[in-house]
Design a protein around this motif. Sequence first.
Motif, PDB file in Angstrom:
ATOM      1  N   PHE A 102      -6.164  -1.997 -11.366  1.00 19.26           N
ATOM      2  CA  PHE A 102      -6.023  -3.107 -10.426  1.00 19.26           C
ATOM      3  C   PHE A 102      -4.827  -3.981 -10.799  1.00 19.26           C
ATOM      4  CE2 PHE A 102     -10.425  -1.902 -10.916  1.00 19.26           C
ATOM      5  CZ  PHE A 102     -10.877  -1.764  -9.609  1.00 19.26           C
ATOM      6  N   ILE A 103      -4.200  -4.543  -9.760  1.00 16.33           N
ATOM      7  CA  ILE A 103      -3.154  -5.538  -9.953  1.00 16.33           C
ATOM      8  C   ILE A 103      -3.333  -6.611  -8.878  1.00 16.33           C
ATOM      9  CG2 ILE A 103      -1.510  -4.252  -8.517  1.00 16.33           C
ATOM     10  CD1 ILE A 103       0.720  -5.369 -10.323  1.00 16.33           C
ATOM     11  N   GLU A 104      -3.112  -7.869  -9.273  1.00 15.21           N
ATOM     12  CA  GLU A 104      -3.262  -8.975  -8.323  1.00 15.21           C
ATOM     13  C   GLU A 104      -1.957  -9.747  -8.178  1.00 15.21           C
ATOM     14  OE1 GLU A 104      -7.981 -10.082  -8.245  1.00 15.21           O
ATOM     15  OE2 GLU A 104      -6.627 -11.506  -9.209  1.00 15.21           O
ATOM     16  N   TYR A 105      -1.726 -10.204  -6.954  1.00 11.78           N
ATOM     17  CA  TYR A 105      -0.580 -11.050  -6.622  1.00 11.78           C
ATOM     18  C   TYR A 105      -1.144 -12.385  -6.135  1.00 11.78           C
ATOM     19  CZ  TYR A 105       1.757  -6.498  -6.565  1.00 11.78           C
ATOM     20  OH  TYR A 105       2.226  -5.257  -6.898  1.00 11.78           O
ATOM     21  N   LEU A 106      -0.687 -13.480  -6.735  1.00 11.79           N
ATOM     22  CA  LEU A 106      -1.262 -14.796  -6.457  1.00 11.79           C
ATOM     23  C   LEU A 106      -0.176 -15.766  -6.013  1.00 11.79           C
ATOM     24  CD1 LEU A 106      -3.425 -17.106  -6.729  1.00 11.79           C
ATOM     25  CD2 LEU A 106      -2.751 -17.241  -9.132  1.00 11.79           C
ATOM     26  N   ARG A 107      -0.464 -16.528  -4.970  1.00 13.17           N
ATOM     27  CA  ARG A 107       0.416 -17.632  -4.579  1.00 13.17           C
ATOM     28  C   ARG A 107      -0.419 -18.701  -3.898  1.00 13.17           C
ATOM     29  NH1 ARG A 107       2.479 -17.449   0.967  1.00 13.17           N
ATOM     30  NH2 ARG A 107       1.638 -15.650   2.067  1.00 13.17           N
ATOM     31  N   PRO A 108      -0.033 -19.966  -4.079  1.00 12.66           N
ATOM     32  CA  PRO A 108      -0.704 -21.044  -3.344  1.00 12.66           C
ATOM     33  C   PRO A 108      -0.016 -21.243  -1.997  1.00 12.66           C
ATOM     34  CG  PRO A 108       0.806 -21.982  -4.937  1.00 12.66           C
ATOM     35  CD  PRO A 108       0.911 -20.493  -5.082  1.00 12.66           C
ATOM     36  N   ARG A 109      -0.762 -21.640  -1.009  1.00 21.03           N
ATOM     37  CA  ARG A 109      -0.188 -22.016   0.282  1.00 21.03           C
ATOM     38  C   ARG A 109      -1.174 -22.900   1.023  1.00 21.03           C
ATOM     39  NH1 ARG A 109      -2.135 -19.481   4.773  1.00 21.03           N
ATOM     40  NH2 ARG A 109      -3.073 -17.402   4.612  1.00 21.03           N
ATOM     41  N   THR A 146      -2.472   7.580 -11.139  1.00 24.44           N
ATOM     42  CA  THR A 146      -1.037   7.856 -10.995  1.00 24.44           C
ATOM     43  C   THR A 146      -0.266   6.637 -10.494  1.00 24.44           C
ATOM     44  OG1 THR A 146      -1.146   8.603  -8.677  1.00 24.44           O
ATOM     45  CG2 THR A 146      -1.633  10.237 -10.397  1.00 24.44           C
ATOM     46  N   GLY A 147      -0.986   5.535 -10.203  1.00 20.93           N
ATOM     47  CA  GLY A 147      -0.337   4.348  -9.652  1.00 20.93           C
ATOM     48  C   GLY A 147      -0.277   4.330  -8.143  1.00 20.93           C
ATOM     49  N   ARG A 148      -0.939   5.268  -7.481  1.00 20.98           N
ATOM     50  CA  ARG A 148      -0.969   5.296  -6.018  1.00 20.98           C
ATOM     51  C   ARG A 148      -1.951   4.249  -5.504  1.00 20.98           C
ATOM     52  NH1 ARG A 148      -4.117   9.669  -2.233  1.00 20.98           N
ATOM     53  NH2 ARG A 148      -3.381   8.904  -0.191  1.00 20.98           N
ATOM     54  N   LEU A 185       0.811  -1.216   0.000  1.00 18.20           N
ATOM     55  CA  LEU A 185       0.000   0.000   0.000  1.00 18.20           C
ATOM     56  C   LEU A 185       0.849   1.273   0.000  1.00 18.20           C
ATOM     57  CD1 LEU A 185      -2.744  -1.159   2.517  1.00 18.20           C
ATOM     58  CD2 LEU A 185      -3.134  -0.522   0.132  1.00 18.20           C
ATOM     59  N   ARG A 186       2.150   1.096   0.137  1.00 19.65           N
ATOM     60  CA  ARG A 186       3.104   2.219   0.168  1.00 19.65           C
ATOM     61  C   ARG A 186       2.750   3.213   1.268  1.00 19.65           C
ATOM     62  NH1 ARG A 186       2.981   3.688  -6.156  1.00 19.65           N
ATOM     63  NH2 ARG A 186       2.948   1.550  -6.953  1.00 19.65           N
ATOM     64  N   ILE A 187       2.511   2.673   2.455  1.00 17.85           N
ATOM     65  CA  ILE A 187       2.237   3.482   3.632  1.00 17.85           C
ATOM     66  C   ILE A 187       3.170   3.031   4.752  1.00 17.85           C
ATOM     67  CG2 ILE A 187      -0.189   3.911   3.023  1.00 17.85           C
ATOM     68  CD1 ILE A 187      -0.982   1.663   4.925  1.00 17.85           C
ATOM     69  N   PRO A 188       3.351   3.824   5.791  1.00 17.91           N
ATOM     70  CA  PRO A 188       4.217   3.410   6.895  1.00 17.91           C
ATOM     71  C   PRO A 188       3.595   2.225   7.646  1.00 17.91           C
ATOM     72  CG  PRO A 188       3.812   5.782   6.941  1.00 17.91           C
ATOM     73  CD  PRO A 188       2.856   5.201   5.964  1.00 17.91           C
ATOM     74  N   PRO A 189       4.399   1.252   8.071  1.00 19.01           N
ATOM     75  CA  PRO A 189       3.867   0.172   8.926  1.00 19.01           C
ATOM     76  C   PRO A 189       3.205   0.768  10.167  1.00 19.01           C
ATOM     77  CG  PRO A 189       6.101  -0.333   8.202  1.00 19.01           C
ATOM     78  CD  PRO A 189       5.834   1.088   7.795  1.00 19.01           C
ATOM     79  N   GLY A 190       2.070   0.205  10.521  1.00 13.04           N
ATOM     80  CA  GLY A 190       1.347   0.707  11.685  1.00 13.04           C
ATOM     81  C   GLY A 190       0.312   1.762  11.374  1.00 13.04           C
ATOM     82  N   GLU A 191       0.265   2.253  10.109  1.00 13.16           N
ATOM     83  CA  GLU A 191      -0.769   3.235   9.778  1.00 13.16           C
ATOM     84  C   GLU A 191      -2.139   2.589   9.957  1.00 13.16           C
ATOM     85  OE1 GLU A 191      -2.604   5.474   5.889  1.00 13.16           O
ATOM     86  OE2 GLU A 191      -0.450   5.719   6.239  1.00 13.16           O
TER      87      GLU A 191
END
Length: 250
Positions: free
Chosen positions: A188-195, A224-226, A124-130
Amino acid sequence: MPPEKAPAKYRQIADHLRKGILDGTYPAGQPLPSEEILAKQFGVTRPTVRQGIAELRAAGLVEVMMGRGMFVRSPHSRPSLTRPRGVRRTSEGRYVEADGLRWDDAEEPVATRTDAPLALADLLRIPPGEPLYTYDALQTADRGRLRQLHRTYVPFSVLIDTKYEDQAPPPAPRLYAALAELGHELHFIEYLRPRMPLPDQAHALRLPDGVPMFHVLRVTLDETGRPLALEEFHLPGDDLELAYPLLDTK
């Protein structure tokens, strides 16, 4: 040199059945020989047979149905369901799922406040804990036959100076219309992995032992890609394949 020790009986049973599943002797969806037959064939007790079957269940090759027996789940067979992935925009301007399915929430999702963990903060390109607005839902489709776990995250920082600064926005997919009304052009963009699923996920998705799930992260971005929001999907991986369009950018 001492002779090699013969494999344990339960391992012999597992190897014999695994070979038969992979070479088609035992076709997908067909029952395996019963515990009684296998016990007689290998000269062992039924608990030993169950130990061998447990290896195949853990590998996702066998499904045990209470009162019906043991059934083959071949890795070579085609899944019975193919779901297109993605979001498309209709001629009326609405954002809808590419698979065209109507997903119903088991219960109305309620917004909770959570803090962004490191992995999601990075996407999300935000600081951890936001702080984030978070919604959780168990969703079903096709009269309950299909199930998925769906979680929506919206960073507080995305909502500053909007009507949602002091109130929670709706969860996805209604979130898309809300973001569009704020003037964003959505991508939109998706990231996929099996687990392998956690126990509570396997229970909610009704997954047999040894069956993985698809873990999908969908990021909604502006022109803008944000990153504006993130969704997390957990889908059963036993009889499902996902299809994505590939675009020629030339």
